[in-house]
Scaffold this motif. Structure first.
Motif: not given
Lengths: 254, 346
Positions: B102-124, B239-244
């Motif tokens: 299921v994770f692999r199937k929805n990988l594209r959502y996960f990648l978007i979430i990772v991008a958002v997370f990294l954007a937050g980190a870079i913003f900080a 894990a939290i990103l998968i929740g996202g």
């Protein structure tokens, strides 16, 4: 603003339309309150001895950690598992005669129930189901956010019984009612089995052919005439069938 | 057409009764016994449906209408529902096949979430570079112990030689697990705001993460930071990103116009369930590691060991998500008894 509707409409592939009676907000809220009280009682009953044990056992270590995590999610477990194993009902819902169904009136899957209940974490915001109440007011079909995401409806769970025969119980002239004493005697002396038999005959006699129907009523009339010894005044000039119907009318209509 | 209601009821009642009894019988057994029953059920259902339409259109009898509605609907539900399988705990199946798939199937959502997370980190990182008050302004109260300068904290913690006991450690782990699961579920549930809430919460977490990371890096404490965050962060953050991810899936359902929303939700519900299952597993592991490993610094555990452990975990984690089926099959192949062929007997 959409006024929340009382009925949801479901269409089957056979083009049959059903109207489903939705559970209203007060009903759902009271069902939830009952469930909430049950959970609180459960937590209290389990917590009191357990905390005493942990005090004695010097903190309790891993067991206590497991226990704390389990108790934190106990309300979720309650809703998820009871709804799953009791086909969309919790104890509170059962008391208020409501239940959760799939939005196509099919049977619920475990996934739907799980997501429906996990969404509580947002339905409860900002305090005491504020979001859920708003969603139910402004949305279609009285659904809170969890219902929308999981594709569920909460409906009234009242099974309609088969309607009774109206034709026999109407207020047409009934010769047997002329004599109040006779009426009292009939009501007193008829056994439960006889009543059952009469009802079945009244319900089903049209299935049989006309000759058979005549025969059935003849036999029945003979039996009851012998049993109650009707005086001729009351059964003169009426058919056996009419007499039996009068009898049923006396028995089942006050 | 006007129907003689009583005659109609008398005539059709037999079939309704039969359908009632049949449904009761089938519901108890969970399935039809034989072909005759299936045929009969379908016939009775169609007959009742036809009667229902007649009553609904040509008669004002409310009781009869309700009764037939109820009857037809329960038959309809039985005929068109998915058959319920007996509930069984198949943890191996869920853990090693379903969740990674299921994770692999929805990988594209996960990648978007990772991008958002990294954007937050870079913003900080950017905010911190410009402004020395940024840290104080952004960090919430629960992280008050990061308010002090990193050097001081590192010095204090490195000198400490206390080991967290079983009691204390497991309680700490319990608190972490509980808290993280709640955050992940909230990130999932916030998907209902068209995914915006999920993105906000992930971005916010990214900001806090970035703030701490860049703060330590600026102070030249990279080694301490890696040893501190890697062992549990490697599991906890994904894990939290998968929740996202699950939240984003819900949000996407809401804005997707082509497929009927209802059906799309239903199809996604299975995936979301497995994602949440995986998240819970991961967070339990992460909580235990954080309580018993991450909080012990130089005085107790060497940094090399912690970092090695972190990388080892990361490797297993990636393998699990990308290749678990292959691994399980491989292990099965090694341990399974070789079936003898004719050649062995020659």
């Amino acid at each position: 603003m959409i006024i929340n509707s009382e009925y949801a409409i479901i269409k089957t592939p056979e083009e049959v339309e059903f109207k489903i009676h939705l559970a209203s907000l007060p009903r759902r809220a009271s069902a939830f309150l009952i469930d909430f009280l049950i959970i609180l009682t459960f937590i209290w009953v389990v917590n009191t001895p357990m905390s005493a044990i942990f005090n004695i056992a010097d903190g309790g270590g891993v067991v206590k950690a497991l226990y704390v995590v389990l108790m934190a999610f106990i309300s979720n477990f309650y809703f998820i598992f009871i709804e799953y194993f009791y086909h969309g009902k919790t104890l509170g819902k059962k008391m208020l005669k409501i239940k959760v169904i799939d939005s196509d009136a099919l049977s619920l899957t475990f996934y739907q129930i799980l997501i429906r209940n996990l969404m509580r974490s947002i339905d409860t915001l900002p305090f005491f189901y504020g979001t859920a109440v708003l969603a139910m007011f402004f949305g279609k079909n009285n659904r809170r956010l969890g219902d929308i995401v999981a594709g569920c409806l909460v409906i009234c769970d009242e099974v309609a019984p088969m309607p009774k025969i109206k034709a026999i119980l109407d207020d047409k002239y009934n010769s047997l009612r002329e004599d109040p004493l006779l009426v009292a005697r009939i009501r007193e002396q008829t056994t439960a089995e006889e009543k059952q038999l009469l009802l079945q005959v009244a319900e089903n006699y049209k299935v049989f052919e006309s000759d058979a129907v005549l025969q059935i009523f003849e036999e029945l009339a003979k039996y009851f005439k012998e049993k109650f010894q009707f005086s001729d005044d009351y059964i003169k000039n009426i058919s056996d069938q009419k007499m039996i119907f009068n009898l049923i009318n006396v028995l089942f209509k006050k | 057409m006007i129907i003689d209601l009583d005659k109609f009821v008398m005539k059709e009642k037999v079939y309704w009764r039969e359908l009632e009894d049949l449904l009761k019988k089938i519901n108890e057994a969970g399935k039809c016994k034989n072909f005759y029953e299936i045929q009969r059920l379908l016939y009775l259902y169609e007959r009742a449906s036809a009667d229902f339409i007649k009553v609904a259109n040509f008669s004002g009898n409310k009781e009869l209408h309700e009764y037939l509605e109820n009857l037809t609907m329960s038959a309809y539900a039985f005929i068109y529902s998915e058959r319920k399988r007996k509930f069984s705990f198949r943890i191996m199946q869920w853990t090693f096949f379903d969740f990674p798939a299921v994770f692999r199937k929805n990988l594209r959502y996960f990648l978007i979430i990772v991008a958002v997370f990294l954007a937050g980190a870079i913003f900080a990182g950017i905010a911190l570079g410009d402004n020395k008050y940024a840290k104080k302004a952004i960090l919430p109260e629960q992280f008050y112990y990061h308010m002090q300068s990193p050097e001081k904290r590192v010095a204090r913690e490195e000198s400490e030689k206390r080991v967290l006991g079983m009691n204390e450690g497991s309680n700490f782990a319990a608190m972490l697990i509980q808290n993280n699961i709640k955050v992940s579920i909230l990130a999932m549930a916030l998907g209902i705001t068209f995914g915006i809430g999920t993105i906000v919460i992930i971005f916010y977490n990214g900001v806090i993460f970035g703030l701490i990371v860049f703060d330590y890096l600026n102070a030249g404490q990279g080694l301490f930071l890696t040893a501190w965050l890697l062992p549990h962060g490697v599991v906890e953050i994904p894990a939290i990103l998968i929740g996202g991810t699950a939240g984003l899936m819900i949000g996407h359902c809401l804005v997707k116009p082509k497929i009927a929303r209802k059906n799309f939700f239903k199809r996604q519900s299975k995936d979301i369930t497995f994602l949440i299952y995986g998240v819970v597993l991961l967070l339990i592991w992460a909580g235990i590691v954080e309580a018993f490993l991450s909080q012990h610094h130089k005085g107790v555990l060497s940094y090399e060991f912690k970092i090695m452990f972190g990388f080892f975990e990361l490797m297993l984690f990636v393998l699990w998500l990308s290749w678990s089926r292959g691994i399980v099959n491989f292990i099965k192949k090694i341990f399974s008894v070789k079936r003898r062929t004719l050649d062995d007997y020659k």
